[in-house]
Design a protein around this motif. Structure first.
Motif, PDB file in Angstrom:
ATOM      1  N   SER A  44     -44.788 -11.730  -5.757  1.00 16.79           N
ATOM      2  CA  SER A  44     -45.957 -12.591  -4.356  1.00 16.79           C
ATOM      3  C   SER A  44     -47.526 -11.914  -4.140  1.00 16.79           C
ATOM      4  O   SER A  44     -47.481 -11.379  -4.412  1.00 16.79           O
ATOM      5  N   TRP A  45     -47.898 -13.112  -4.142  1.00 17.93           N
ATOM      6  CA  TRP A  45     -49.441 -12.851  -4.015  1.00 17.93           C
ATOM      7  C   TRP A  45     -49.920 -13.077  -2.854  1.00 17.93           C
ATOM      8  O   TRP A  45     -49.413 -13.821  -1.812  1.00 17.93           O
ATOM      9  N   LEU A  89     -56.426  -7.193  -0.614  1.00 15.86           N
ATOM     10  CA  LEU A  89     -55.263  -7.827  -0.424  1.00 15.86           C
ATOM     11  C   LEU A  89     -54.071  -7.694  -0.709  1.00 15.86           C
ATOM     12  O   LEU A  89     -53.831  -6.199  -0.308  1.00 15.86           O
ATOM     13  N   MET A  90     -53.316  -8.576   0.310  1.00 15.90           N
ATOM     14  CA  MET A  90     -51.824  -8.066  -0.379  1.00 15.90           C
ATOM     15  C   MET A  90     -51.014  -6.850  -1.334  1.00 15.90           C
ATOM     16  O   MET A  90     -51.199  -7.564  -2.058  1.00 15.90           O
ATOM     17  N   SER A  91     -50.878  -5.877  -0.261  1.00 18.56           N
ATOM     18  CA  SER A  91     -50.173  -4.676  -1.380  1.00 18.56           C
ATOM     19  C   SER A  91     -48.899  -5.375  -2.053  1.00 18.56           C
ATOM     20  O   SER A  91     -48.058  -5.426  -1.768  1.00 18.56           O
ATOM     21  N   TYR A  92     -49.263  -5.337  -3.484  1.00 23.90           N
ATOM     22  CA  TYR A  92     -47.792  -5.058  -4.003  1.00 23.90           C
ATOM     23  C   TYR A  92     -48.029  -6.975  -4.666  1.00 23.90           C
ATOM     24  O   TYR A  92     -47.754  -7.350  -5.619  1.00 23.90           O
ATOM     25  N   SER A  93     -49.192  -7.579  -4.431  1.00 25.91           N
ATOM     26  CA  SER A  93     -49.319  -8.846  -5.267  1.00 25.91           C
ATOM     27  C   SER A  93     -49.407  -8.668  -6.498  1.00 25.91           C
ATOM     28  O   SER A  93     -50.480  -7.999  -7.222  1.00 25.91           O
ATOM     29  N   THR A  94     -49.073 -10.227  -7.264  1.00 25.76           N
ATOM     30  CA  THR A  94     -48.883 -10.288  -8.634  1.00 25.76           C
ATOM     31  C   THR A  94     -50.338 -10.508  -9.215  1.00 25.76           C
ATOM     32  O   THR A  94     -51.491 -11.048  -7.979  1.00 25.76           O
TER      33      THR A  94
END
Lengths: 448, 448, 448
Positions: free
Chosen positions: A138-139, A98-103
């Motif tokens: 962003s996600w 998961l991309m870090s700080y994904s919404t």
């Protein structure tokens, strides 16, 4: 690639310290670090099992210079599933997916809609990249090339994307380990703690820092040392802002990281380029006889950028092995425990420790004699006056200190011109002080 | 010979500017220039057809520092004829045949009497040398080797020498093209106009200077630029003497000439060696990636000698292609329009212009932040913080300016350490000033 | 070994000065020198036959800085005999056989008792080493390897050791040759006189020093020169202590020795590294075109150590050919008249003299003109203004002096950048002063 981490690791004998650092890295490896969150708190707690750490929580919204402490991020689950509900990508397998700080997301997407949110690596078929989006909501998912191909093969289907993530008013966590010295003046060693399961970058830096602090706590030094464990950029900026009134007691230091791969040491100079820290690093690497590179400052890289900012203006260089961006596994899941080794960790630990010791021992001495060389025979320091051959390092150091004690040259520069170590020169200087042949005019009493 | 003008000219695409400079050279080539006289006035007038020129006439006898403006010299006719009256050498064919400043003669001479007044070239059978005798009254003819042999073959005869020349109280002429800038502080570009039909040395310098002035007149700059067109030595000394009270507003500059041959650029440092002009020349040549040489100052050469004199003390370097005396056609009639080319003229023009722009854009900036790096995202200046790869020059320049804005380093030194151009750094600095992230503490507002 | 004295000597033409120095060395060679005693007095007297020398006797027990002048040592006889009374080793054959400062002995010894007192050389079968024990009471014999083997072969016998030596309250002797100059400010040239029959180290230094003094006494110089002939270490320390109140008039100088072997010149920098003496040595060696080495200061070697001590702080470098310890005959009886030659002595003499002259001629000049280059034609200094080719050194020097007379650069630095000798530049500067074109702002009137 000049310094491939694939090449063999330094052929030193296995080392207890290197092994212990490696083992500590293993316990830290999987923790779900980011710029905030429980993964960071777990990491700081794990450090606290080795050395006394003080942790700080800075609330979301706190103004730190030109920046603001962001919301905290927490993830409970995240996956992509196919139309049958089968999970294709799942952070249960790797926190890098998961991309870090994904919404948060809970919706179905066509392939065309999903594809712009997928990230892969070109260099390795089996690796996933490391991606973040801290400041733009962003996600995204970081996937293996095979996972990407599998999904693309079913591009007619719809995919379920589920990200159970919160961005909430919490806090940013950082830690400090203070090693008190004879003086309140401090040297900082800073390392970043925001990367999830990436071994060399930067679990290695966290583990080496902890062990350096542990060793220094067992010795007595001139200066106090403050080990700073912070998320990159926003973390060091936050730390600087919270300590703004105490920066005048900081002499400078090193930002360290990327310390476990098989490449040789690279030292990136501070913006000041000729500070004591830069000269100590140059001297230690040069006297080691090992391959190394000294690189000039550039305004990107690790947190040395922040410390060196003209508004802060601390001389902080960066010690690493293969530099950021220069090895193929960098910022991918292939930066795992296989590309780091105890020998490299030990070597990094040894060299940073030697740099810290060199700065700590540095001082300026001045002869108390108003004449020529003293008569050394009655001091048991006489070894013959005319030849290098056969003279041991300590007795050479005695002559160098007597000759260069002009109140101007410091030990780092005498070490540079004599080829002797700062430690040996300091021992000689201490002996000569005891015999009232030298006085120290700059530097403080060294307890160790 | 290292840089032979016989070798091919730079393989750049044909350039309008280079062609225009070459064409202008053709109109100037044949004018009978010397240190005084109508040839110089015609040259200054020809420049005036391209740019507004102010011309000055300094009367014979005017004291100019340790020197005196000499009598003006005018030639109506000059030839050597054989006993039958046939003209063997005649300035109708080339103004180089008569030694410049020759005294009047109308007499018959034996071969033995004539021969000491003849000058030939060894390198080229068909060329005549360029000779002057400004300060020792004398006469002489510069002849082709074949002409010399013809006369020698008839050494039993008597030769008629006729020089119809006046030395009279007139004046020395020079011209100035002023390019007004935002500031009254001036940069000078000086070139010499005393050579008759010699193309590279120095019709090329005159033509390139005129076109540089033309271009700068169309832009707006910090500094004012003053293009000085003077006869060599006595001309620059006269100019300095007449402007003695205004030298304090001159920052320095360049002496330029020998700009059309196929050799690469040579920069001869000012006596100061590390002035802004020297640093700008070094930077532009280095960043061009082209072959070039930087040479230390020596006290002979072009008018940079006069400007650099300790009594004047202006930092003025010299830009040329193959240096004086280092190509075989130098100071002979073989230095003609065949050995210069539009590509070299264009390249010389481009590089001198870039040096002038670099000095003009140079300034010192200082951060207005008392903290670490600013948060660039809201300023639309964010491009990711950690890697060089893929970052464009402008965004690199933003980071360099933020990092080096310590109120000490100027743009020339930041360009040197960053590898970025002064222009790009200046654009970044201007943007950061608009966003109140930097202030300029040295330098003036740049209008362009 | 890089600079073997076995290689051929410099192929210069035989020189009267070199021959005379060599002959003087022959008269000095056998005198029984030590740190005190009649051998030293005879040496000083022999110098006095060439130049007026003032000798000093400093009594035993005198405190000299941290040291004390030792007892004087006198030897009447010393030998080792076998059981039949036959002398195996006897100082009648070489004054090197007895360790310098050996205590008196008159006793029989077994081989086991004798052996620890014997010293041999490994490199040469037929040579004996040079040994001293000035500050630890002891006795010893320096023997050829064959002598050692002979005694060892009869190890069942007893050996008679006889040393008739006194250590008594006497004095330490040193000498000075003063060459008065226009100024009272002094340059010192120091050489050591304590070695017995060792030719290169250091009869060569004594003889070259004496001839340098002789030459300088026949010229007139800026500075006064003081040639100091002292035993090593204790001698220079004694000299410094006795002249403590006059050290402020000493500018610096050279320690010289090891000047006759066939190696090239080595210059060991003073501790200051960039003093006038260091710059002059570098310049002279560089402009000689001969092979040479410049070595950084180290705190062992000759008496430059004492002069450079931070408590004394005089810039004194060391001029030698093959450095101490770097040729196989060093400190053995093989350092005899066969390894020195007139050509090397001449070359050493020439180069040290040139260094002294360069420092003596050094000065700073400033233009008196407030304008550009002066008009040289009326001064008969004009040689054309634009080209190097064909210009002689004097006229080049005129231009360099006019161009660099900025009141900051001294002649040594102008010599460095121009490639011209200090002497030629000084002659040009003197001529320009006579013509009121330059003034001297640092330095004193040079009488020579």
């Amino acid at each position: 690639m000049k310094n491939s981490p694939h090449s063999v690791h330094p052929a030193t004998s296995p080392s207890v310290e290197g092994d212990a650092i490696y083992e500590f890295m293993e316990t830290l490896f999987d923790l779900p670090r980011s710029i905030t969150g429980d993964g960071n708190r777990m990491t700081l707690n794990a450090i606290g099992e080795h050395v006394p750490i003080q942790t700080f929580e800075i609330p979301t919204g706190t103004a730190v210079f030109d920046w603001t402490v962001p919301k905290e991020w927490r993830v409970n689950a995240a996956y992509i599933a196919d139309s049958t509900g089968r999970k294709i990508v799942d952070i249960e397998n790797s926190n890098l997916h998961l991309m870090s700080y994904s919404t948060a997301v809970d919706a179905y997407f066509t392939w065309e809609e999903l594809e712009p949110h997928l990230y892969t690596v070109h260099e390795f078929d089996d690796a996933v990249p490391y991606r973040t989006s801290y400041f733009t909501p962003s996600w995204g998912f970081c996937v293996k090339r095979q996972q990407y191909r599998d999904m693309k093969a079913r591009s007619g289907e719809r995919f379920k994307v589920f990200v159970d993530a919160d961005h909430f008013d919490g806090s940013l966590s950082y830690g400090e380990v203070l090693v008190p010295g004879a003086s309140n003046e401090e040297i900082i060693v800073s390392t970043h703690i925001c990367h999830p399961a990436l071994a060399n970058d930067n679990v290695s830096g966290i583990a080496v820092s902890a062990f350096l602090a542990k060793t220094l706590l067992q010795s007595k030094c001139h200066y106090s040392f403050r080990f700073v464990f912070v998320p990159a950029t926003i973390g060091s900026i936050t730390w600087l802002a919270k300590n703004e009134n105490q920066l005048n007691k900081i002499k400078g230091g090193y930002s360290i990281g990327l310390l476990g791969d098989s490449g040789h040491i690279h030292y990136k100079q501070s913006r000041h380029a000729t500070s004591e820290f830069d000269r100590a690093a140059d001297l230690i690497l040069q006297q080691s006889g090992d391959d190394h590179d000294i690189r000039p400052f550039v305004p990107w890289g690790h947190d040395e950028r922040q410390y060196c900012s003209p508004g802060i203006n601390l001389p902080v260089g960066c010690v690493m092995r293969t530099p950021y961006g220069e090895y193929p596994q960098y910022h991918t899941s292939a930066d795992n425990m296989d590309i780091v080794c105890p020998q490299s960790l030990q070597d990094s630990y040894d060299k940073v420790l030697a740099m810290l010791h060199a700065v700590d021992a540095n001082a300026v001495f001045k002869t108390v004699l108003n004449g020529a060389e003293p008569f050394l025979a009655p001091h048991n320091l006489y070894e013959g006056y005319s030849r290098d051959a056969g003279r041991d390092a300590f007795h050479k150091a005695v002559l160098w200190m007597l000759s260069c004690a002009d109140g101007e040259q410091d030990l780092l520069s005498i070490a540079q011109r004599s080829g002797l170590s700062v430690g040996t020169l300091r021992r000689a200087a201490n002996t000569l002080r005891e015999k009232n042949l030298l006085e120290m005019i700059q530097g403080i009493e060294q307890a160790c």
